[in-house]
Design a protein around this motif. Structure first.
Motif, PDB file in Angstrom:
ATOM      1  N   LYS B  44       0.825  -1.213   0.000  1.00 24.78           N
ATOM      2  CA  LYS B  44       0.000   0.000   0.000  1.00 24.78           C
ATOM      3  C   LYS B  44       0.862   1.267   0.000  1.00 24.78           C
ATOM      4  O   LYS B  44       0.635   2.186  -0.783  1.00 24.78           O
ATOM      5  N   SER B  45       1.852   1.305   0.901  1.00 19.86           N
ATOM      6  CA  SER B  45       2.719   2.494   0.939  1.00 19.86           C
ATOM      7  C   SER B  45       3.527   2.614  -0.348  1.00 19.86           C
ATOM      8  O   SER B  45       3.768   3.711  -0.844  1.00 19.86           O
ATOM      9  N   THR B  46       3.934   1.472  -0.876  1.00 20.49           N
ATOM     10  CA  THR B  46       4.657   1.494  -2.143  1.00 20.49           C
ATOM     11  C   THR B  46       3.820   2.177  -3.209  1.00 20.49           C
ATOM     12  O   THR B  46       4.309   3.036  -3.944  1.00 20.49           O
ATOM     13  N   PHE B  88       1.854  11.442   4.345  1.00 22.33           N
ATOM     14  CA  PHE B  88       2.782  10.334   4.613  1.00 22.33           C
ATOM     15  C   PHE B  88       2.351   9.492   5.807  1.00 22.33           C
ATOM     16  O   PHE B  88       1.842  10.012   6.795  1.00 22.33           O
ATOM     17  N   GLN B  89       2.602   8.183   5.681  1.00 22.50           N
ATOM     18  CA  GLN B  89       2.397   7.318   6.850  1.00 22.50           C
ATOM     19  C   GLN B  89       3.355   7.731   7.966  1.00 22.50           C
ATOM     20  O   GLN B  89       2.984   7.772   9.126  1.00 22.50           O
ATOM     21  N   TYR B  90       4.598   8.057   7.573  1.00 22.62           N
ATOM     22  CA  TYR B  90       5.585   8.519   8.543  1.00 22.62           C
ATOM     23  C   TYR B  90       6.152   9.865   8.076  1.00 22.62           C
ATOM     24  O   TYR B  90       7.159   9.896   7.372  1.00 22.62           O
ATOM     25  N   LEU B 173      -4.027   9.440   1.324  1.00 16.92           N
ATOM     26  CA  LEU B 173      -3.772   9.438   2.766  1.00 16.92           C
ATOM     27  C   LEU B 173      -3.285   8.057   3.165  1.00 16.92           C
ATOM     28  O   LEU B 173      -4.041   7.098   3.121  1.00 16.92           O
ATOM     29  N   ASP B 174      -2.009   7.975   3.524  1.00 20.11           N
ATOM     30  CA  ASP B 174      -1.434   6.671   3.844  1.00 20.11           C
ATOM     31  C   ASP B 174      -1.485   6.433   5.346  1.00 20.11           C
ATOM     32  O   ASP B 174      -0.705   7.025   6.093  1.00 20.11           O
ATOM     33  N   GLU B 175      -2.378   5.577   5.769  1.00 24.26           N
ATOM     34  CA  GLU B 175      -2.531   5.212   7.191  1.00 24.26           C
ATOM     35  C   GLU B 175      -2.557   6.438   8.093  1.00 24.26           C
ATOM     36  O   GLU B 175      -1.853   6.485   9.104  1.00 24.26           O
ATOM     37  N   THR B 176      -3.365   7.394   7.696  1.00 22.32           N
ATOM     38  CA  THR B 176      -3.461   8.614   8.481  1.00 22.32           C
ATOM     39  C   THR B 176      -4.012   8.321   9.874  1.00 22.32           C
ATOM     40  O   THR B 176      -3.818   9.083  10.812  1.00 22.32           O
TER      41      THR B 176
HETATM   42 MG   LIG Z   1       2.310   1.225   4.754  1.00 23.09          MG
END
Ligand SMILES: [Mg+2]
Ligand SMILES: Nc1ncnc2c1ncn2[C@@H]1O[C@H](COP(=O)(O)OP(=O)(O)O)[C@@H](O)[C@H]1O
Lengths: 403, 253
Positions: B44-46, B88-90, B173-176
């Motif tokens: 997913k993040s990729t 970003f997730q992070y 929105l990545d794992e917000t």
């Molecule tokens: Mg991820």
């Protein structure tokens, strides 16, 4: 090991010896005749081999009377100038500032060739006595004008007890292959608060040498900042002597070097009495095939208990061919101290760059932001806004040239 | 048919010889919110990084169209100016860069790229204040260096504030929701929902169904081993929550 045959002297050494003899400095001339300029075999010059790097010594400078604009404009500053070693007339000094002249040779004798040469060749010293706190920034312009010249000049500053001041020295001049050898002695009185900034903005062809010696009394607080942003070859000595209990020094510096340049900040701090602290923090940014060096030596005298000192050098390489060298040294004769050293070196952080770019900031602007961010720790404590702004312009124009 | 805000066609991407995205197909029409759910490590993040233009990945096949324009050849900053935003997730901490300086640089760079005039300082301050107020971001946070010393929740709120300020046409929105307590989740969701205006599209990546109670999606996609394996309405998220990802195969994370 000392070779038992005479060293072969090059043209730079021959010229130097002749100049020293002409100035009546026979013992310094004799030293150089015997040992030559220091090579990599001399420990403190290991990374800055003067014999190899210093190919020629131009003739001793003729006096110049220069009235050109300051190399760095700091609005509201009180300006003084030394051109080709000669002290120029200054405007009326702010209250509490006494401007004068004295004989050259302001540095304490130590086993260092550049210190010896300055002592031998600097004819006169500009003296500044600050009797109380001085609001405007005091800017001392040191220039080498005209044809290539060898210049030794000197500045001696006394800051009275409880006074505060900000002193900025800039080094600049014509584009010729000058050799500058500059000395500053700064005595910081009890509980006085002083910021001293020296900025090399000389031309690429110049070899720039400077020695900044400091004496700190009880409770004195000193912040220093050396910036190398000009000469092809630059070496600045930072020699503080923490001589009063409660004295603290933030000793900072920045090497900005690009293709072909060589910049060296060499610090040696003597914690001479108990309860003193210093925080040496140096940064180097290198682009192209160039070299930045920071040597940091902390010497703690035998009864200088409770000394607190940590040396740090951080490097940022903007190219693969860049070289960043650190030499920390601890020489500790007391047992109850907190001393340390560290160094880091890296390239621009790709994740940070991507983050900034993902918000629409173009790559070169994002890089500039990250470089400014890297330096922020050095500039943020400079409270004077106009001065801070002026320092930023030095970095910005350095970055601009590389783009 | 109106041009989708995002169209991904048969996207394959690899990192260091390892294929992570294995043929992603996705169409998001204007104004729709799509959710992608999948177990950890499914890619997913990729996907979010590949959309935003992170350099580390090699795209071996496929196309990504943003408002009809192929963006795979664009630099990350060009994609942002074209309307893409990734939360970003992070989020990255950047010491030495003041948050306000960063926000101003970002906003003005995008405006410049689109041929718009730079914002005046008062207009900029007003815009930041407005965006910040909704997300409980006070002056104190704005005075700090970018994301430095922010708590997990503060970082996520700051991401959404940036989105509110930059007004993208597509927000990823990545794992917000990760690392947020229920109060923070509500603040963030409210901020996100306030940006749903019938035009702006969103791709909400999450691991848990919980977020989708607050940001209700139009379509839910299940992501497994580098591709979308099932799509449905919001009830699909509830089914996933109850049954887990086991039935979709792939290795357990
Ligand atoms: Mg991820
Ligand atoms: N920089 C990288 N180098 C190698 N493998 C990576 C890298 N980044 C992610 N991966 C791998 O790619 C897969 C997908 O990761 P990611 O996209 O972060 O998944 P998710 O966001 O769904 O948890 C994981 O197996 C992960 O280990």
């Amino acid at each position: 090991m000392r070779a038992n045959f005479p060293v072969r002297l090059g043209p730079a050494e021959d010229a130097l010896i002749a100049q020293l003899k002409a100035a009546g400095a026979d013992s310094t001339a004799e030293r150089i005749t015997v040992a030559g300029l220091p090579t990599r075999r001399v420990e403190s010059y290991h990374y800055t081999d003067l014999k190899t790097l210093l190919r020629a010594i131009p003739p001793v400078a003729n006096a110049a009377n220069e009235a050109s604009a300051p190399a760095l404009r700091i609005p509201g500053a009180f300006n003084l100038m030394i051109a080709n070693g000669a002290i120029q007339n200054a405007a009326t000094a702010p209250a509490g500032v006494i401007v004068g002249k004295a004989d050259g040779g302001v540095l304490t004798t130590r086993d260092d060739v550049l210190v010896h040469i300055n002592g031998a060749l600097a004819k006169e010293a500009l003296t500044l006595t600050l009797e109380n706190s001085v609001d405007p920034v005091i800017q001392v312009e040191r220039r080498i004008e005209g044809e290539a010249a060898h210049v030794a000049d000197a500045l001696k500053v006394f800051v009275a007890d409880d006074a505060s001041a900000t002193i900025v020295e800039t080094f600049s001049g014509s584009d010729a292959a000058h050799v500058g050898n500059h000395a500053t002695y700064l005595s910081v009185g009890r509980n006085a608060v002083v910021t001293h900034i020296t900025i090399d903005l000389s031309a690429r062809a110049v070899s720039h040498f400077a020695t900044n010696e400091y004496q700190l009394a009880d409770g004195a607080r000193l912040r220093t900042l050396v910036i190398h942003a000009g000469a092809g070859l630059a070496r600045t000595h930072v020699f503080p002597r923490m001589a009063g209990a409660g004295a603290h020094a933030d000793l900072t510096g920045l090497n900005l070097v690009a293709d072909g340049q060589h910049a060296d900040i060499t610090m040696e701090t003597l914690h001479a009495v108990p309860h003193t602290s210093s925080q040496p923090l140096f940064k180097s940014i290198v682009r192209g095939r160039a070299k930045a060096i920071v040597q940091g030596k902390l010497v703690v005298a035998r009864d200088a208990q409770k000394t607190d000192a940590k040396f740090m050098h951080q490097g940022l390489m903007l190219s693969d061919e860049a070289e960043i060298l650190s030499k920390p040294e601890l020489e500790i004769y007391a047992d109850d101290v907190v001393c340390g050293h560290g160094s880091t070196c890296g390239m621009i952080d790709e994740d940070s760059l991507f983050y900034l770019m993902s918000r629409g900031i173009p790559k070169s602007e994002a890089e500039t932001m990250l470089v400014r961010g890297f330096i922020a720790e050095l500039f943020d404590p400079i409270d004077d806004e106009e001065l801070n702004e002026a320092l930023q312009t030095i970095v910005d124009s350095w970055l601009m040239v590389g783009k | 048919m109106t041009t989708p805000v995002l169209e991904i066609r048969n996207l394959h991407a690899r990192i260091e010889e390892r294929e992570i995205l294995k043929g992603v197909n996705l169409i998001i029409p204007p104004g729709e919110v799509h959710a992608i759910m999948g177990r950890n490590g499914s890619g997913k993040s990729t996907l979010s990084y590949v959309l935003a233009g992170k350099e580390d990945y090699e795209i071996t096949e496929g196309e990504v169209l943003l408002n009809g324009e192929n963006i795979l050849e664009m630099e990350p900053d060009e994609r942002a100016a074209a309307g893409l935003f990734l939360a970003f997730q992070y989020p990255i901490e950047i010491p030495g860069v003041a948050t306000m300086t960063f926000l101003k640089a970002a906003l003005n760079a995008q405006r410049k790229a689109r041929g718009e005039a730079e914002l005046s300082t008062p207009d900029f301050m007003r815009a930041v204040k407005e965006a910040g107020a909704q997300l409980n971001i006070d002056n104190d946070m704005l005075k700090r260096p970018l994301n430095v010393g922010f708590s997990g929740g503060e970082k996520k709120r700051a991401e959404i504030m940036q989105m509110a300020l930059l007004k993208p046409s597509l927000a990823v929105l990545d794992e917000t929701d990760s690392g947020l307590d229920i109060d923070a989740l509500q603040v963030v969701s409210k901020g996100v929902n306030a940006l749903r205006d019938g035009q702006r599209s969103m791709l909400v990546i999450t691991h848990y169904q919980r977020l989708l109670n607050h940001i209700v999606p139009d379509v839910v996609h299940v992501f497994s081993d580098g591709r979308i394996v099932e799509s449905g309405d919001k009830d699909l998220a509830l089914k996933l929550e109850a049954q887990g990802y086991a039935s979709y195969g792939g290795e357990a994370a």
